[in-house]
Design a protein around this motif. Structure first.
Motif, mmCIF file in Angstrom:
data_model
loop_
_atom_site.group_PDB
_atom_site.id
_atom_site.type_symbol
_atom_site.label_atom_id
_atom_site.label_comp_id
_atom_site.label_asym_id
_atom_site.label_seq_id
_atom_site.Cartn_x
_atom_site.Cartn_y
_atom_site.Cartn_z
ATOM 1 N N ALA A 212 -31.261 -40.222 -11.458
ATOM 2 C CA ALA A 212 -30.183 -40.790 -11.545
ATOM 3 C C ALA A 212 -29.039 -39.807 -10.047
ATOM 4 O O ALA A 212 -28.510 -40.748 -9.168
ATOM 5 N N GLY A 213 -29.303 -38.707 -10.073
ATOM 6 C CA GLY A 213 -29.446 -38.100 -9.101
ATOM 7 C C GLY A 213 -29.976 -37.605 -7.788
ATOM 8 O O GLY A 213 -29.309 -38.121 -6.332
ATOM 9 N N LEU A 214 -31.130 -38.552 -7.673
ATOM 10 C CA LEU A 214 -31.868 -38.997 -6.388
ATOM 11 C C LEU A 214 -31.539 -39.975 -6.359
ATOM 12 O O LEU A 214 -31.221 -40.400 -4.987
ATOM 13 N N SER A 215 -30.874 -40.645 -6.777
ATOM 14 C CA SER A 215 -30.587 -42.051 -6.622
ATOM 15 C C SER A 215 -29.106 -42.263 -6.154
ATOM 16 O O SER A 215 -29.149 -42.999 -4.798
ATOM 17 N N PHE A 216 -28.873 -41.094 -6.127
ATOM 18 C CA PHE A 216 -27.702 -41.048 -5.980
ATOM 19 C C PHE A 216 -26.585 -39.824 -4.214
ATOM 20 O O PHE A 216 -26.410 -40.855 -3.352
ATOM 21 N N VAL A 217 -28.254 -39.277 -4.579
ATOM 22 C CA VAL A 217 -28.902 -38.661 -3.314
ATOM 23 C C VAL A 217 -28.898 -39.454 -2.124
ATOM 24 O O VAL A 217 -28.957 -38.958 -0.786
ATOM 25 N N LEU A 218 -29.717 -40.163 -2.565
ATOM 26 C CA LEU A 218 -29.907 -41.317 -1.092
ATOM 27 C C LEU A 218 -29.076 -42.072 -0.514
ATOM 28 O O LEU A 218 -29.674 -43.287 -0.801
ATOM 29 N N PHE A 219 -27.820 -42.318 -0.657
ATOM 30 C CA PHE A 219 -26.712 -43.009 0.123
ATOM 31 C C PHE A 219 -26.972 -44.427 -0.891
ATOM 32 O O PHE A 219 -27.026 -45.026 -0.165
ATOM 33 N N LEU A 220 -26.763 -43.653 -1.921
ATOM 34 C CA LEU A 220 -26.593 -44.306 -3.402
ATOM 35 C C LEU A 220 -27.865 -45.764 -3.411
ATOM 36 O O LEU A 220 -27.891 -46.819 -3.800
ATOM 37 N N GLY A 221 -29.042 -45.593 -2.314
ATOM 38 C CA GLY A 221 -30.230 -46.495 -2.346
ATOM 39 C C GLY A 221 -30.077 -47.034 -3.603
ATOM 40 O O GLY A 221 -31.017 -47.737 -3.564
ATOM 41 N N GLY A 222 -30.528 -45.783 -4.501
ATOM 42 C CA GLY A 222 -31.333 -45.638 -5.664
ATOM 43 C C GLY A 222 -30.475 -47.156 -6.697
ATOM 44 O O GLY A 222 -30.324 -48.358 -7.617
ATOM 45 N N PHE A 223 -28.887 -46.978 -6.454
ATOM 46 C CA PHE A 223 -27.982 -48.527 -7.069
ATOM 47 C C PHE A 223 -27.919 -48.950 -6.304
ATOM 48 O O PHE A 223 -27.798 -50.424 -6.950
ATOM 49 N N TRP A 224 -28.188 -49.850 -4.883
ATOM 50 C CA TRP A 224 -27.980 -50.797 -4.739
ATOM 51 C C TRP A 224 -29.368 -51.868 -4.780
ATOM 52 O O TRP A 224 -29.642 -53.241 -4.961
ATOM 53 N N MET A 225 -30.526 -51.528 -4.977
ATOM 54 C CA MET A 225 -31.783 -52.282 -6.262
ATOM 55 C C MET A 225 -31.219 -53.142 -7.520
ATOM 56 O O MET A 225 -32.040 -53.586 -7.209
ATOM 57 N N ALA A 226 -29.875 -52.813 -7.825
ATOM 58 C CA ALA A 226 -29.410 -53.928 -8.817
ATOM 59 C C ALA A 226 -28.942 -54.543 -8.444
ATOM 60 O O ALA A 226 -28.469 -55.397 -9.079
ATOM 61 N N LEU A 227 -28.542 -54.592 -7.361
ATOM 62 C CA LEU A 227 -27.852 -55.944 -6.479
ATOM 63 C C LEU A 227 -29.582 -56.967 -5.787
ATOM 64 O O LEU A 227 -29.351 -58.194 -6.343
ATOM 65 N N PHE A 228 -30.768 -56.526 -5.831
ATOM 66 C CA PHE A 228 -31.409 -57.558 -6.094
ATOM 67 C C PHE A 228 -32.497 -57.565 -6.796
ATOM 68 O O PHE A 228 -33.453 -58.416 -6.954
#
Length: 178
Positions: free
Chosen positions: A142-158
């Motif tokens: 989750a920390g990595l997802s956060f560091v990648l400009f929230l890219g890992g979190f954006w996946m939840a949208l799709f």
């Protein structure tokens, strides 16, 4: 040569297994509930960080910026004044957030404070709270997802199941029990 005798297998009807204790029947959590849960958890961690900065700056004798500065100048002056306590503060926040997310996942049955308030749970593919190893690995990712400009979190949208990158990599889901 004769063929080996066929073993007789009883054709007993299959009985569905009873759900395991603590198993969750749920649907994927809505994005707005996840965001609100994340906001509550972030506020809790930020409160601890603010308390640290306040305490550490008073112990270190940090003096405020010169009076009369406004806007960006005042902000930069505060950062320069707090530079001795900010780096340890950032490290504290990263460690605290990782430990909070991991420990809450396996000690509090897949719930953090935010998930508890919004009725959400973190579960694995079997509907159970994640194991300690999986929870720690998920928190680090989750920390990595956060560091990648929230890219890992954006996946939840799709994603139809609302999974983030760290959810997909650890086979976990944030769900709303039904």
């Amino acid at each position: 040569p004769s063929a080996p005798p066929k073993s007789k297998v009883s054709a007993a009807p299959a009985v569905p297994a009873a759900p395991a204790a603590g198993e969750v029947h749920a649907r994927p959590a809505s994005l707005w509930r996840r965001l609100l849960s994340f906001t509550v958890d972030t506020a809790a961690i930020s409160a601890v960080a603010a308390a640290y900065i306040t305490l550490a700056s008073s112990i270190a004798g940090v003096k405020g910026p010169q009076p009369g500065l406004t806007g960006l100048d005042a902000f930069v002056a505060w950062l320069r004044a707090l530079h001795t306590v900010l780096l340890p503060g950032v490290v504290l926040v990263v460690v605290l957030a990782t430990v909070y997310c991991a420990v809450a996942a396996f000690l509090w049955n897949g719930r953090t404070l935010g998930r508890l308030l919004l009725g959400l749970r973190l579960v694995d593919t079997h509907g159970m709270a994640p194991t300690p190893g999986r929870a720690i690995f998920r928190a680090l990712l989750a920390g990595l997802s956060f560091v990648l400009f929230l890219g890992g979190f954006w996946m939840a949208l799709f994603d139809r199941r609302g999974q983030t990158l760290h959810d997909k990599l650890t086979s976990t889901f944030v769900v709303q029990p039904s």
